[in-house]
Scaffold this motif. Structure first.
Motif, short mmCIF file in Angstrom:
data_model
loop_
_atom_site.label_atom_id
_atom_site.label_comp_id
_atom_site.label_asym_id
_atom_site.label_seq_id
_atom_site.Cartn_x
_atom_site.Cartn_y
_atom_site.Cartn_z
N ARG A 62 0.86 -1.19 0.00
CA ARG A 62 0.00 0.00 0.00
C ARG A 62 0.89 1.24 0.00
O ARG A 62 1.96 1.24 0.61
N GLY A 63 0.43 2.30 -0.65
CA GLY A 63 1.29 3.47 -0.85
C GLY A 63 0.95 4.67 0.00
O GLY A 63 0.20 4.59 0.99
N TRP A 64 1.46 5.81 -0.43
CA TRP A 64 1.36 7.05 0.34
C TRP A 64 -0.09 7.53 0.50
O TRP A 64 -0.40 8.26 1.46
N ALA A 65 -0.96 7.14 -0.40
CA ALA A 65 -2.35 7.61 -0.34
C ALA A 65 -3.20 6.79 0.63
O ALA A 65 -4.39 7.10 0.82
N SER A 66 -2.62 5.77 1.25
CA SER A 66 -3.39 4.90 2.15
C SER A 66 -3.92 5.68 3.35
O SER A 66 -3.28 6.59 3.86
N PHE A 67 -5.11 5.29 3.78
CA PHE A 67 -5.70 5.91 4.98
C PHE A 67 -6.21 4.80 5.90
O PHE A 67 -6.55 3.70 5.44
N SER A 80 -4.80 0.26 -7.65
CA SER A 80 -4.94 -0.17 -9.05
C SER A 80 -3.64 0.01 -9.84
O SER A 80 -3.52 -0.52 -10.96
N ARG A 81 -2.66 0.73 -9.29
CA ARG A 81 -1.38 0.86 -9.98
C ARG A 81 -0.70 -0.50 -10.16
O ARG A 81 0.18 -0.66 -11.01
N ARG A 83 -2.31 -3.18 -11.07
CA ARG A 83 -3.21 -4.01 -11.87
C ARG A 83 -2.51 -4.81 -12.96
O ARG A 83 -2.71 -6.02 -13.10
N LYS A 84 -1.67 -4.15 -13.77
CA LYS A 84 -1.02 -4.85 -14.88
C LYS A 84 -0.12 -5.96 -14.36
O LYS A 84 -0.11 -7.08 -14.91
N TRP A 85 0.63 -5.68 -13.30
CA TRP A 85 1.54 -6.71 -12.74
C TRP A 85 0.74 -7.90 -12.23
O TRP A 85 1.12 -9.05 -12.47
N VAL A 86 -0.38 -7.63 -11.55
CA VAL A 86 -1.21 -8.72 -11.03
C VAL A 86 -1.78 -9.55 -12.18
O VAL A 86 -1.78 -10.79 -12.13
N ILE A 87 -2.26 -8.88 -13.21
CA ILE A 87 -2.82 -9.60 -14.36
C ILE A 87 -1.75 -10.49 -15.01
O ILE A 87 -2.01 -11.65 -15.35
N ASP A 88 -0.54 -9.97 -15.15
CA ASP A 88 0.55 -10.77 -15.73
C ASP A 88 0.82 -12.01 -14.88
O ASP A 88 1.04 -13.11 -15.41
N GLN A 89 0.80 -11.84 -13.56
CA GLN A 89 1.04 -12.99 -12.66
C GLN A 89 -0.10 -14.00 -12.76
O GLN A 89 0.12 -15.21 -12.78
N LEU A 90 -1.33 -13.51 -12.83
CA LEU A 90 -2.48 -14.41 -12.88
C LEU A 90 -2.61 -15.11 -14.23
O LEU A 90 -3.17 -16.21 -14.31
N LYS A 91 -2.08 -14.50 -15.28
CA LYS A 91 -2.08 -15.20 -16.57
C LYS A 91 -1.23 -16.47 -16.49
O LYS A 91 -1.54 -17.47 -17.13
N PHE A 106 -8.28 -4.29 -1.91
CA PHE A 106 -7.91 -5.53 -2.59
C PHE A 106 -9.14 -6.17 -3.25
O PHE A 106 -9.02 -6.77 -4.32
N GLY A 107 -10.30 -6.06 -2.61
CA GLY A 107 -11.51 -6.57 -3.23
C GLY A 107 -11.86 -5.84 -4.51
O GLY A 107 -12.23 -6.45 -5.52
N THR A 108 -11.71 -4.52 -4.49
CA THR A 108 -11.99 -3.72 -5.69
C THR A 108 -11.02 -4.08 -6.81
O THR A 108 -11.41 -4.24 -7.97
N LEU A 109 -9.73 -4.22 -6.45
CA LEU A 109 -8.74 -4.62 -7.45
C LEU A 109 -9.07 -6.01 -8.00
O LEU A 109 -8.98 -6.25 -9.21
N GLY A 110 -9.48 -6.92 -7.12
CA GLY A 110 -9.82 -8.27 -7.56
C GLY A 110 -10.97 -8.29 -8.55
O GLY A 110 -10.93 -9.01 -9.56
N LEU A 111 -12.01 -7.51 -8.28
CA LEU A 111 -13.13 -7.43 -9.21
C LEU A 111 -12.70 -6.85 -10.56
O LEU A 111 -13.10 -7.33 -11.62
N TRP A 112 -11.90 -5.84 -10.50
CA TRP A 112 -11.40 -5.18 -11.71
C TRP A 112 -10.58 -6.16 -12.56
O TRP A 112 -10.77 -6.29 -13.77
#
Length: 396
Positions: A62-67, A80-81, A83-91, A106-112
């Protein structure tokens, strides 16, 4: 014989001290033990992928924008930054479905990711976020006139619930830990909804950890120390016990949160050790004589099962008791006013021992292995449903 399902879990909590994190860790353990192909995506200190046996782990920082959402839990709106890395790993992993644990980062990223890859989406409901929001807002508005406060809080709760249901409508299948929530999800999302039970590790949580320190009766609680848990009620309990002539007791409240300082100031017999883990947590559970869970907002209350596995009788509300299947007068007491149940248990050691033994016996029937075996059967049913939807052109 068809190959086992390849499941990817996006867990909003994993290392934190809460029920969702416990379930996620147990899920990983089950998959590894059974040698099932499994990928778990959760927070970590840095972005990295690792593999151990049949389990692949993707950690995202998690990054600087985390609350903060809670003392030990954050949300990163910019996750979501990854996202591409996760998709590559899941492929490479090639999941048959993606399971998310809630509408967090993480749930939002997972749905996306699932939608981008055209993978069936499963979402499980673990937290009544709308009720949590209303309780915390109520605390923030405590100086507002009561009538106006009630209207604002009710409106906020309705809006929060509507938003959550819109999120869960994006899944193909929804799960919940109690039948009441299953029915509501089915009605409001128009998605297939199933029960996803919770379990307990009866080896980890056991009376074997019990070590008596003194003759005081320990009345305990484990969980977040936050407004939605209704913890200020422990001050009322303390006053009632003193009025009934009871003084040989302690109130052991394990956990952390925004209510901790208030409780420290206002409980005469309170002990607040903070967050405990591992052996220390198991010993704290086993050292209790009575476990009290005053929350009315939890969808289940995993800590109740952990107390029962530790051989401790429980005192909970009827709604919570029904979700965990606490038997009134057998494994504990169900009551709107918990004080009478606590007093009965304080006054009778034999009653505590009998109920504690029955609670332990019940906990043995709620093991994690059967929970996840049932879940995989539900997955199979979900994929069959999804195949039917695809054939008739209804896939969303």
């Amino acid at each position: 014989m068809k190959p086992p399902l390849r499941v990817a879990l996006f867990a909003d909590s994993f290392d934190e001290p809460n029920g969702v994190a416990t379930l996620s860790r147990e899920f990983v353990h089950f998959a590894g033990h059974r040698q099932l192909p499994f990928c778990c995506v959760h927070a970590g200190p840095q972005r990295r992928a690792s593999c151990r046996g049949s389990v692949t782990t993707l950690e995202l920082n998690r990054g600087w924008a985390s609350f903060p959402l809670d003392k030990d839990l954050k949300c990163d709106p910019l996750l979501s930054r990854h996202r591409k890395w996760v998709i590559d790993q899941l492929k490479e992993f090639q999941p048959d479905l993606i399971h998310i644990t809630g509408p967090g980062d993480f749930g939002t990223l997972g749905l996306w990711v699932a939608k981008s890859m055209g993978i069936p989406r499963v979402a499980s409901w673990h937290t009544n976020l709308h009720e949590y929001a209303s309780k915390r807002l109520q605390k923030a508005l405590r100086f507002v006139p009561r009538g106006l406060q009630r209207r604002i809080v009710a409106a906020a709760e309705d809006l929060s619930l509507d938003a959550a249901m819109r999120f869960y409508r994006l899944a193909h299948l929804v799960l919940a830990p109690n039948q009441e929530m299953v029915d509501e999800l089915r009605s409001r999302t128009q998605r297939p909804a199933y029960l996803m039970a919770h379990g307990v590790d009866s080896t980890r949580f056991s009376p074997a950890w019990r070590k008596r320190r003194d003759g005081l009766i320990t009345i305990g609680y484990v969980g977040r120390l936050t407004p939605e848990k209704n913890l200020r009620w422990f001050c009322e309990l303390e006053r009632s016990l003193l009025a009934a002539g009871q003084r040989d007791f302690r109130l052991l409240l394990v956990g952390d949160g925004s209510e901790r300082e208030w409780l420290k100031r206002n409980l005469q017999f309170g002990e607040l050790p903070g967050v405990l883990r591992g052996d220390s947590l198991a010993a704290a559970f086993a050292g209790m004589d009575i476990f009290v869970f005053p929350s009315r907002t939890d969808t289940f209350g995993l800590v109740i099962l952990e107390a029962m596995a530790s051989g401790v009788p429980v005192v909970v509300s009827p709604e919570t008791g029904a979700r965990v299947q606490v038997q009134h007068g057998v494994t504990g007491f169900l009551a709107e006013d918990f004080t009478e149940g606590v007093l009965q248990l304080m006054r009778s050691e034999s009653l505590r021992q009998r109920m504690g033994a029955e609670a332990r016996r019940f906990a043995f029937s709620r093991d994690w292995t059967s929970v996840f075996e049932d879940l995989y059967q539900t997955y199979d049913a979900a994929l069959n449903i999804e195949q039917v939807r695809s054939r008739v052109g209804l896939r969303t």
